[in-house]
Design an enzyme around this catalytic site. Structure first.
Site, PDB file in Angstrom:
ATOM      1  N   LYS A 112       1.091  -1.310  -0.241  1.00  0.00           N
ATOM      2  CA  LYS A 112       0.433   0.051   0.095  1.00  0.00           C
ATOM      3  C   LYS A 112       0.839   1.435  -0.069  1.00  0.00           C
ATOM      4  O   LYS A 112       0.328   2.019  -0.737  1.00  0.00           O
ATOM      5  CB  LYS A 112      -0.537   0.048   1.215  1.00  0.00           C
ATOM      6  CG  LYS A 112      -2.139  -0.793   0.924  1.00  0.00           C
ATOM      7  CD  LYS A 112      -3.161  -0.888   2.040  1.00  0.00           C
ATOM      8  CE  LYS A 112      -4.053  -1.657   1.838  1.00  0.00           C
ATOM      9  NZ  LYS A 112      -5.001  -2.088   3.029  1.00  0.00           N
ATOM     10  N   LYS A 197      -5.877  -9.504  -5.245  1.00  0.00           N
ATOM     11  CA  LYS A 197      -6.659  -9.689  -4.448  1.00  0.00           C
ATOM     12  C   LYS A 197      -7.830  -9.057  -5.195  1.00  0.00           C
ATOM     13  O   LYS A 197      -7.990  -8.517  -5.680  1.00  0.00           O
ATOM     14  CB  LYS A 197      -6.562  -9.698  -3.004  1.00  0.00           C
ATOM     15  CG  LYS A 197      -7.340  -9.804  -1.824  1.00  0.00           C
ATOM     16  CD  LYS A 197      -7.070  -9.924  -0.366  1.00  0.00           C
ATOM     17  CE  LYS A 197      -7.561  -7.925  -1.159  1.00  0.00           C
ATOM     18  NZ  LYS A 197      -6.998  -7.438   0.320  1.00  0.00           N
ATOM     19  N   LYS A 200     -11.605  -4.771  -1.829  1.00  0.00           N
ATOM     20  CA  LYS A 200     -12.858  -3.988  -2.288  1.00  0.00           C
ATOM     21  C   LYS A 200     -12.027  -1.772  -2.035  1.00  0.00           C
ATOM     22  O   LYS A 200     -12.982  -1.363  -2.451  1.00  0.00           O
ATOM     23  CB  LYS A 200     -13.592  -3.364  -0.187  1.00  0.00           C
ATOM     24  CG  LYS A 200     -12.924  -3.020   0.670  1.00  0.00           C
ATOM     25  CD  LYS A 200     -13.656  -3.037   1.780  1.00  0.00           C
ATOM     26  CE  LYS A 200     -13.693  -4.223   2.989  1.00  0.00           C
ATOM     27  NZ  LYS A 200     -12.931  -3.878   3.089  1.00  0.00           N
TER      28      LYS A 200
HETATM   29  P1  TYM Z   1     -10.817  -6.456   5.229  1.00  0.00           P
HETATM   30  O1  TYM Z   1     -11.648  -4.983   5.208  1.00  0.00           O
HETATM   31  O2  TYM Z   1      -9.898  -6.045   4.279  1.00  0.00           O
HETATM   32  O3  TYM Z   1     -11.362  -7.778   5.324  1.00  0.00           O
HETATM   33  C1  TYM Z   1     -12.661  -8.088   5.921  1.00  0.00           C
HETATM   34  C2  TYM Z   1     -12.814  -9.584   5.985  1.00  0.00           C
HETATM   35  O4  TYM Z   1     -12.543  -9.779   4.866  1.00  0.00           O
HETATM   36  C3  TYM Z   1     -11.344 -10.905   3.766  1.00  0.00           C
HETATM   37  N1  TYM Z   1     -11.573 -10.462   2.727  1.00  0.00           N
HETATM   38  C4  TYM Z   1     -10.473 -11.841   1.898  1.00  0.00           C
HETATM   39  N2  TYM Z   1     -11.405 -13.037   1.583  1.00  0.00           N
HETATM   40  C5  TYM Z   1     -10.767 -13.720   0.728  1.00  0.00           C
HETATM   41  N3  TYM Z   1     -11.096 -13.438  -1.030  1.00  0.00           N
HETATM   42  C6  TYM Z   1     -10.797 -11.690  -0.600  1.00  0.00           C
HETATM   43  N4  TYM Z   1     -10.387 -11.005  -1.846  1.00  0.00           N
HETATM   44  C7  TYM Z   1     -10.750 -11.128   0.760  1.00  0.00           C
HETATM   45  N5  TYM Z   1     -11.238  -9.539   0.377  1.00  0.00           N
HETATM   46  C8  TYM Z   1     -10.540  -9.704   1.768  1.00  0.00           C
HETATM   47  C9  TYM Z   1     -10.502 -10.062   4.604  1.00  0.00           C
HETATM   48  O5  TYM Z   1      -9.522 -11.569   5.235  1.00  0.00           O
HETATM   49  C10 TYM Z   1     -11.043 -10.201   6.020  1.00  0.00           C
HETATM   50  O6  TYM Z   1     -11.423 -11.975   6.828  1.00  0.00           O
HETATM   51  N6  TYM Z   1      -7.255  -5.640   8.552  1.00  0.00           N
HETATM   52  C11 TYM Z   1      -8.286  -5.991   8.675  1.00  0.00           C
HETATM   53  C12 TYM Z   1      -9.576  -5.731   9.168  1.00  0.00           C
HETATM   54  C13 TYM Z   1      -9.334  -6.141  10.903  1.00  0.00           C
HETATM   55  C14 TYM Z   1      -9.325  -7.010  11.177  1.00  0.00           C
HETATM   56  C15 TYM Z   1      -8.932  -6.776  12.794  1.00  0.00           C
HETATM   57  C16 TYM Z   1      -9.594  -8.373  11.386  1.00  0.00           C
HETATM   58  C17 TYM Z   1      -8.820  -4.987  11.577  1.00  0.00           C
HETATM   59  N7  TYM Z   1      -8.967  -4.975  13.066  1.00  0.00           N
HETATM   60  C18 TYM Z   1      -9.059  -7.927  13.681  1.00  0.00           C
HETATM   61  C19 TYM Z   1      -9.536  -9.696  11.979  1.00  0.00           C
HETATM   62  C20 TYM Z   1      -9.306  -9.293  13.463  1.00  0.00           C
HETATM   63  C21 TYM Z   1      -8.767  -5.910   6.837  1.00  0.00           C
HETATM   64  O7  TYM Z   1      -8.354  -5.326   6.506  1.00  0.00           O
HETATM   65  O8  TYM Z   1     -10.355  -6.464   6.650  1.00  0.00           O
END
Ligand code: TYM
Length: 358
Positions: A112, A197, A200
């Site tokens: 990023k 990937k 979003k």
């Molecule tokens: P985020 O918002 O990017 O994504 C939320 C969840 O969706 C999963 N995910 C995917 N799984 C499969 N294929 C994809 N293309 C895909 N894109 C997203 C992510 O793995 C995630 O499980 N840092 C985290 C948010 C966070 C978090 C936490 C998660 C902040 N604190 C504590 C768990 C525990 C994030 O950016 O997720």
């Protein structure tokens, strides 16, 4: 009972990747089997250029979509990160345990930050420290398991390392959590660029299926997915990433197995058609429920208010104990209900607080 924590970041509209890799499993499995918390991690959305109004709208939309996906506030706790101060409080302590080298090695930070610099922008310090805040999200609740997609496993590993290091230096304050990845669809790829990937916050709209895309939009995106130069439908992630991605999406939507499904199709066209219909069917009930919930914003607000109150009650004793353990002087309140006895982990913090919070 096992404690589960996971979250979603309101930096864009939720995608099929979020749903298949994480949210669907939270609703179908985790909330029934564990004491589970699911969080809209809005503080994390401030680590990149952001528009305040958009973050607010996306936070509300993410909460509504989590409920529309089947999270039931009678079974689990749904809340917004910034409503519970303990996340930011604990994050600072963990910054005093983490090293800058550790932060700079994080793959998501490197990718990023490089992207941001390439656009001529500056990189917010919070992007570097993001994984520490994520560790705080997890550790504040005595979490045992973190159900996430593939891309988050390095961050959960860091949370494990920080918990173990803190415990070793200052006494047993945290449960050491573990990541749990989805079986199929742990990494849904961008339909236009199947080597990256489906994210979003990415710009490539046509390669991303959003949870709120209309059925015809979903069909168009899937039918136009980039496939590989061959003709046969084979499941090979390395050499045929486009077809493998479609097979995984189809498998995740129908409960099948990508390898077995590859034998069913003779043409890419037929595979795309069935994948598109399977995605439309998976999204239909979520979209219907989302529409209903949008008509009742007071319900969603009430869920978030109650969720934050519950979450605060769980996180507070864990974070207070960590403050005492690391050497900070306990606050003594005037009405005598302060924690004078808790001057150290031995003095009533540590595991006692963790257990009380659970
Ligand atoms: P985020 O918002 O990017 O994504 C939320 C969840 O969706 C999963 N995910 C995917 N799984 C499969 N294929 C994809 N293309 C895909 N894109 C997203 C992510 O793995 C995630 O499980 N840092 C985290 C948010 C966070 C978090 C936490 C998660 C902040 N604190 C504590 C768990 C525990 C994030 O950016 O997720």
């Amino acid at each position: 009972m096992e404690r589960v924590f996971s979250g979603v970041k309101p930096t864009g509209h939720l995608t099929l990747g979020n749903y298949l890799g994480a949210v669907r499993r939270w609703a179908e499995v985790d909330q029934h089997r564990a004491d589970a918390l699911f969080c809209i991690v809005d503080l994390h959305a401030l680590t990149v250029d952001h528009d305040p109004g958009r973050v607010r709208r996306l936070s509300r939309q993410a909460a509504t979509l989590l409920l529309a996906s089947g999270l039931d506030p009678r079974l689990c706790t749904v809340f917004v990160q910034s409503h519970v101060d303990e996340h930011a409080r604990l994050s600072y302590l963990l910054e005093c345990v983490a090293t800058d080298g550790e932060m700079r090695r994080m793959i998501q930070y490197r990718e990023k930050a490089a992207r941001q610099r390439a656009r001529g922008g500056s990189v917010r310090l919070s992007l570097l420290t993001y994984p520490v805040l994520m560790a705080a999200d997890i550790l504040a609740y005595g979490t045992d398991r973190v159900p996430v997609g593939d891309d988050q496993t390095q961050h959960v590993e860091l949370a494990r390392d920080l918990a173990a290091r803190f415990n070793q230096r200052y006494g047993q304050a945290f449960v050491v959590p573990r990541a749990a990845k989805a079986g199929v669809a742990a990494r849904v790829m961008n339909l236009q660029d199947p080597r990256s990937k489906m994210g979003k916050s990415d710009d490539s709209g046509p390669g991303i299926v959003y949870l709120l895309d209309e059925p015809d939009v979903v069909r168009r995106k899937v039918m136009r997915a980039v496939t590989d130069s061959g003709r046969e439908v084979v499941y090979d992630r390395e050499r045929r990433p486009g077809v493998a991605n479609l097979l995984e999406i189809l498998a995740a939507c129908t409960g099948g197995n990508p390898e077995a499904l590859s034998g069913v199709y003779e043409t890419y066209g037929a595979l795309k058609k069935d994948t598109a219909e399977a995605v439309v069917e998976v999204l239909r009930p979520v979209q219907d429920r989302h529409r209903e919930l949008c008509a009742d914003p007071a319900y969603v607000e009430g869920v978030l208010r109650d969720g934050a109150a519950r979450a605060r009650g769980m996180a507070r004793p864990v974070v207070d104990a960590a403050y005492r353990a690391i050497g900070l002087l306990p606050q003594v309140s005037g009405d005598g209900d302060g924690d004078e006895g808790g001057g150290s982990v031995e003095g009533g913090g540590g595991l006692g607080a963790l257990n009380a919070a659970r």
